[in-house]
Design a protein around this motif. Structure first.
Motif, mmCIF file in Angstrom:
data_model
loop_
_atom_site.group_PDB
_atom_site.id
_atom_site.type_symbol
_atom_site.label_atom_id
_atom_site.label_comp_id
_atom_site.label_asym_id
_atom_site.label_seq_id
_atom_site.Cartn_x
_atom_site.Cartn_y
_atom_site.Cartn_z
ATOM 1 N N GLU A 262 73.654 37.700 117.245
ATOM 2 C CA GLU A 262 72.605 37.088 117.458
ATOM 3 C C GLU A 262 72.277 35.874 116.278
ATOM 4 N N LEU B 79 72.030 32.579 114.830
ATOM 5 C CA LEU B 79 71.854 31.389 115.758
ATOM 6 C C LEU B 79 72.936 30.384 115.192
ATOM 7 N N ARG C 166 71.118 24.845 120.199
ATOM 8 C CA ARG C 166 70.363 25.912 119.939
ATOM 9 C C ARG C 166 69.458 26.051 119.307
ATOM 10 N N LEU C 167 69.458 25.546 117.870
ATOM 11 C CA LEU C 167 68.590 25.494 117.038
ATOM 12 C C LEU C 167 67.232 24.589 117.671
ATOM 13 N N ARG D 3 66.410 24.570 120.676
ATOM 14 C CA ARG D 3 65.408 25.314 121.615
ATOM 15 C C ARG D 3 64.686 26.225 120.937
ATOM 16 N N ARG D 4 65.168 26.843 119.663
ATOM 17 C CA ARG D 4 64.401 27.835 119.028
ATOM 18 C C ARG D 4 63.276 27.163 118.241
ATOM 19 N N ASP E 25 60.445 26.688 121.002
ATOM 20 C CA ASP E 25 59.593 27.748 121.116
ATOM 21 C C ASP E 25 58.712 27.794 120.011
ATOM 22 N N TYR E 26 58.996 27.639 118.794
ATOM 23 C CA TYR E 26 58.057 27.767 117.791
ATOM 24 C C TYR E 26 56.984 26.591 118.025
ATOM 25 N N ALA F 237 59.841 26.563 111.638
ATOM 26 C CA ALA F 237 60.547 27.465 112.693
ATOM 27 C C ALA F 237 61.804 27.884 112.350
ATOM 28 N N LEU F 238 62.430 27.122 111.599
ATOM 29 C CA LEU F 238 63.946 27.460 111.136
ATOM 30 C C LEU F 238 63.783 28.209 109.869
ATOM 31 N N TYR G 94 63.546 31.705 111.406
ATOM 32 C CA TYR G 94 64.737 32.261 111.905
ATOM 33 C C TYR G 94 65.851 32.312 110.527
ATOM 34 N N ASP H 130 72.687 31.065 106.929
ATOM 35 C CA ASP H 130 71.900 32.028 107.436
ATOM 36 C C ASP H 130 71.911 33.135 106.644
#
Ligand SMILES: Nc1ncnc2c1ncn2[C@@H]1O[C@H](COP(=O)(O)OP(=O)(O)OP(=O)(O)O)[C@@H](O)[C@H]1O
Length: 357
Positions: free
Chosen positions: A16, A18, A236-237, A239-240, A243-244, A261-262, A265, A273
């Motif tokens: 998972e 990111l 990828r970031l 896209r997340r 979403d936010y 948003a990040l 995540y 991370d």
């Protein structure tokens, strides 16, 4: 000090991540849509692009098949994309396979003998091919011929098989692992570097356009700064963050939205991370910045040695936050600053002299 006591098991948690540069299933589907289609669209990697452009144009001018190309670099930097661009620029079809998929020389013979003239064969993770297949590839690359062995033991015979000229594009994360005879058979080797933040901003702006997402320059810069030099992670970031933006804002991405948003995540301003920060945090808070042995550090964060060594450390080392020394892992002054901690007065135990602390 476990970085997640209650979550799923290690493998699932790592899947998972990111900020993992390896593709997952979702990535490969979306990536197909985001891949640049020609060299002009391909962002960054100026040297490789310029050199490759010459190789391809010269081959086209001669009406010949392009020389074999080796692309080396970390995952997610665009090797597959570039191989597709090579095929597109040459107006040739492409066949995609990988070293681990070729277990026997016969597997390779089957692929090679079905290639069309001028076709591009993309061989990902070429360093993981089996030995007999590798040896068959030498002859195929050099003479466009393979010997197919029929039968076993003393009665075995080699039947030569002519192949149409083709271009092999080999990709590897570890060019140093390739045996020299294989490396030498490539006419051109391109070394892919990590991308500069400004290049990643362009990747993000381009992907946002294709995904029909509104993003301003600062929003793109915020995501780029957390993408660890890797376009796959940047996409990828993005896209997340999208979403936010859709759920929590008006769908538009600016610096504030990207940062919030990040934050959700848990990818921090530098792209670390939770696992990265757990490793760094343990090194600083429990061991005064080190030196500390890898196994001890791994136990402290409740992870396998390999996870710490192969998943977290490479990026921390690249970022200049952690050093591997003969005496163990050591945090750099930048690590203290990044986690907002103050180093002990005289540096960590035994650190003096290593960083002038
Ligand atoms: N230079 C670039 N410009 C724009 N997008 C890029 C660039 N390089 C890579 N990408 C994007 O990043 C994603 C990953 O690229 P790609 O699959 O080619 O990486 P890779 O190096 O082959 O990775 P792996 O070795 O893990 O397969 C794709 O979505 C691609 O569109």
């Amino acid at each position: 000090m476990n970085w997640d006591d209650t979550g799923p098991d290690t493998d699932e948690r790592l899947d998972e991540r990111l900020v993992d540069a390896d593709a997952d299933g979702e990535d490969t589907a979306v990536e197909a849509a985001l891949r640049p289609k020609d060299l002009d669209e391909f962002v960054g990697q100026e040297k490789v692009r310029e050199q490759l452009d010459l190789v391809l144009k010269a081959a086209l001018a001669r009406g010949a098949t392009a020389d074999h190309v080796l692309l080396s670099g970390a995952p997610g930097l665009g090797k597959t994309t570039l191989s597709m661009i090579i095929a597109a620029e040459m107006g040739a079809p492409i066949r995609i396979t990988s070293g681990p998929a070729i277990q026997h020389a016969g597997d390779l013979a089957a692929i090679l003998s079905s290639l069309q003239e001028g076709e591009v064969l993309f061989l990902d993770e070429i360093h993981r091919m089996s030995r007999p297949a590798e040896e068959m590839l030498y002859m195929a690359m050099e003479d466009f011929r393979v010997d197919v062995i029929v039968g076993k033991g003393p009665g075995a015979t080699a039947i030569p098989l002519e192949l149409p000229p083709f271009t092999l594009v080999g990709a590897t994360t570890r060019a140093g692992l390739l045996p020299p005879p294989l490396r030498d058979r490539f006419g051109f080797t391109g070394h892919m570097e990590f991308y500069a933040p400004t290049e990643l901003e362009r990747v993000i702006q381009r992907s946002a356009r294709l995904l029909d997402v509104a993003i301003d320059a600062e929003g793109a810069a915020e995501i780029a700064g957390r993408s660890r030099g890797t376009p796959r992670i940047a996409n990828r970031l993005l896209r997340r963050v999208r979403d936010y933006a859709q759920v929590k804002a008006d769908g538009r991405i600016d610096r504030g939205v990207a940062s919030a948003a990040l934050g959700v995540y848990e990818v921090d301003g530098r792209g670390l991370d939770r696992l990265d920060r757990a490793v760094l945090g343990a090194l600083l808070k429990l061991f005064g910045g080190g030196p500390v042995g890898l196994s001890t550090l791994a136990v402290a964060v409740g992870e396998e040695r390999e996870t710490v060594e192969e998943v977290a450390e490479p990026f921390l080392v690249r970022e200049g936050l952690l050093a591997r020394t003969p005496r163990g892992r050591v945090a750099t002054p930048a690590a203290w600053a990044h986690l907002g901690l103050v180093p002990p007065q005289h540096g960590g135990k035994g650190q003096q002299g290593l960083f002038g602390a």
